[in-house]
Write an enzyme that holds these catalytic residues in place. Structure first.
Site, PDB file in Angstrom:
ATOM      1  CD  GLU A 176      -4.056   6.558  -9.490  1.00 25.40           C
ATOM      2  OE1 GLU A 176      -4.664   6.902  -8.461  1.00 25.40           O
ATOM      3  OE2 GLU A 176      -4.497   5.733 -10.300  1.00 25.40           O
ATOM      4  CG  HIS A 229      -2.391   3.595  -8.244  1.00 23.53           C
ATOM      5  ND1 HIS A 229      -2.380   4.263  -7.041  1.00 23.53           N
ATOM      6  CD2 HIS A 229      -3.684   3.268  -8.460  1.00 23.53           C
ATOM      7  CE1 HIS A 229      -3.610   4.326  -6.565  1.00 23.53           C
ATOM      8  NE2 HIS A 229      -4.418   3.749  -7.414  1.00 23.53           N
ATOM      9  CG  ASP A 244     -11.450   7.490  -7.611  1.00 24.04           C
ATOM     10  OD1 ASP A 244     -11.761   6.404  -7.074  1.00 24.04           O
ATOM     11  OD2 ASP A 244     -10.629   7.584  -8.556  1.00 24.04           O
ATOM     12  CD  GLN A 278      -9.812  -1.473  -7.564  1.00 22.81           C
ATOM     13  OE1 GLN A 278      -9.917  -1.912  -6.428  1.00 22.81           O
ATOM     14  NE2 GLN A 278     -10.099  -0.215  -7.888  1.00 22.81           N
ATOM     15  NE  ARG A 296      -3.775   0.409   0.294  1.00 24.69           N
ATOM     16  CZ  ARG A 296      -4.586   0.152  -0.730  1.00 24.69           C
ATOM     17  NH1 ARG A 296      -4.453   0.816  -1.861  1.00 24.69           N
ATOM     18  NH2 ARG A 296      -5.531  -0.777  -0.630  1.00 24.69           N
TER      19      ARG A 296
HETATM   20  O1  TA6 Z   1      -6.798   4.973  -8.738  1.00 26.84           O
HETATM   21  C1  TA6 Z   1      -7.823   5.209  -7.801  1.00 26.84           C
HETATM   22  C2  TA6 Z   1      -8.424   3.869  -7.370  1.00 26.84           C
HETATM   23  O2  TA6 Z   1      -9.021   3.215  -8.460  1.00 26.84           O
HETATM   24  C3  TA6 Z   1      -9.408   4.138  -6.230  1.00 26.84           C
HETATM   25  O3  TA6 Z   1     -10.744   4.051  -6.671  1.00 26.84           O
HETATM   26  C4  TA6 Z   1      -9.035   3.060  -5.193  1.00 26.84           C
HETATM   27  O4  TA6 Z   1      -9.701   1.844  -5.479  1.00 26.84           O
HETATM   28  C5  TA6 Z   1      -7.529   2.991  -5.434  1.00 26.84           C
HETATM   29  O5  TA6 Z   1      -7.398   2.996  -6.856  1.00 26.84           O
HETATM   30  C6  TA6 Z   1      -6.821   1.873  -4.705  1.00 26.84           C
HETATM   31  O6  TA6 Z   1      -7.145   0.663  -5.249  1.00 26.84           O
HETATM   32  P1  TA6 Z   1      -6.442  -0.649  -4.591  1.00 26.84           P
HETATM   33  O7  TA6 Z   1      -6.836  -1.756  -5.511  1.00 26.84           O
HETATM   34  O8  TA6 Z   1      -4.952  -0.396  -4.571  1.00 26.84           O
HETATM   35  O9  TA6 Z   1      -6.989  -0.767  -3.201  1.00 26.84           O
END
Ligand code: TA6
Length: 278
Positions: free
Chosen positions: A254, A154, A197, A79, A59
């Protein structure tokens, strides 16, 4: 100095130190999680409660979101793609001079990746550590058919306090508000007093992050989209590996190819997303 190290649990990373700066990059995800110029506070934010174990994304720092940004159509897939929890290989380490060091990490398709994304690829992250941080994420299509990627470096920036932060350079740019899924247009500088966001499009210039004691610049190449994110109070509580007050000291800018800025890569061709932070 470039040294390969491991934590007690075997988590491997590369430590880089030169006369201009120092950095740390995990082999998992080619995840740059520390960058600090000599005599300054760290530029990248890292959660005090981040995981450092295989299978869990760090993180903070600079997660590599690839080969998709956000959620995949198949919601069972992770994600921001699978690259950030895959184990990359360090293919090159070099010290250009006393003020500049460079490493290249590589990820290629595997049985695991092919189950999630049915294409043959080579993905390189070339990181140069000096008084500037340069990241080049190069995707090469090794397949016989074109594929489309969305991606992002990111980057989590460390702040003195979110109330001091101002982002310049996105005035009049259209953006997708990921909180409402509405298309809006930026008016002036960006300040922070709520969750933000946003996926900015048509970005063609440098972005400036003004903090209380430091001004940083982000210059992207082969990218026309930039994501700006601060989770604020409520979302921070829902995020793993973030302390409740973490939102006060971090801000993501990002460097991306996201949403409308998706890129089609033809067989044997490459695309390099480049970000320079200084
Ligand atoms: O880039 C922004 C985002 O998509 C937020 O919506 C939040 O989900 C962040 O990325 C962190 O995502 P993660 O998968 O690292 O918890």
């Amino acid at each position: 100095m470039i040294v390969h190290k491991k934590l007690a649990n075997g988590f491997a990373f590369i430590e880089i130190k030169n006369s201009a700066a120092e950095a740390k990059i995990a082999l998992q995800g080619a995840h740059l999680f520390h960058y600090e110029r000599v005599g300054e506070e760290p530029i990248l934010w890292l959660s005090e409660v981040s995981d450092f174990e295989y299978g869990k994304a760090i993180r903070g720092g600079v997660p590599v979101c690839w080969p998709w940004f956000g959620f995949n159509e198949d919601k069972t897939l992770p994600q921001h793609g699978f690259a950030r929890t895959a184990i990359w290989e360090c293919v090159s380490c070099s010290e250009t001079d006393e003020n500049s060091s460079s490493v290249i990490l590589r990820l290629t398709h595997s049985q695991e990746s092919l189950k999630m994304w049915p294409y043959l690829f080579e993905l390189d992250l070339h990181v140069t550590i000096s008084d500037k941080l340069t990241m080049e994420l190069k995707t090469t299509n090794l397949d016989s058919t074109p594929f489309t990627i969305t991606q992002a470096l990111h980057t989590y920036f460390a702040l003195t306090h979110i109330s001091d932060a101002v982002i310049k350079g996105l005035d009049k740019k259209p953006y997708l508000n990921a909180l409402t899924w509405k298309n809006e247009v930026q008016e002036g500088d960006i300040i922070f007093n709520q969750e933000v966001d946003r996926v900015y499009q048509e970005v063609d210039g440098e972005i400036t992050l003004c903090d209380k004691n430091r001004t940083l610049h982000v210059r992207n190449e082969n990218s026309s989209s930039v994501v700006v994110w601060n989770p604020w109070i409520e979302k921070t509580k829902r995020m793993n590996a973030m302390k409740p007050n973490a939102y006060e000291h971090m801000l993501c800018i990002e460097s991306a190819n996201a949403f409308d800025d998706a890129r089609v890569i033809n067989p044997q061709k490459s695309h390099t997303l480049k970000a320079v932070i200084y």
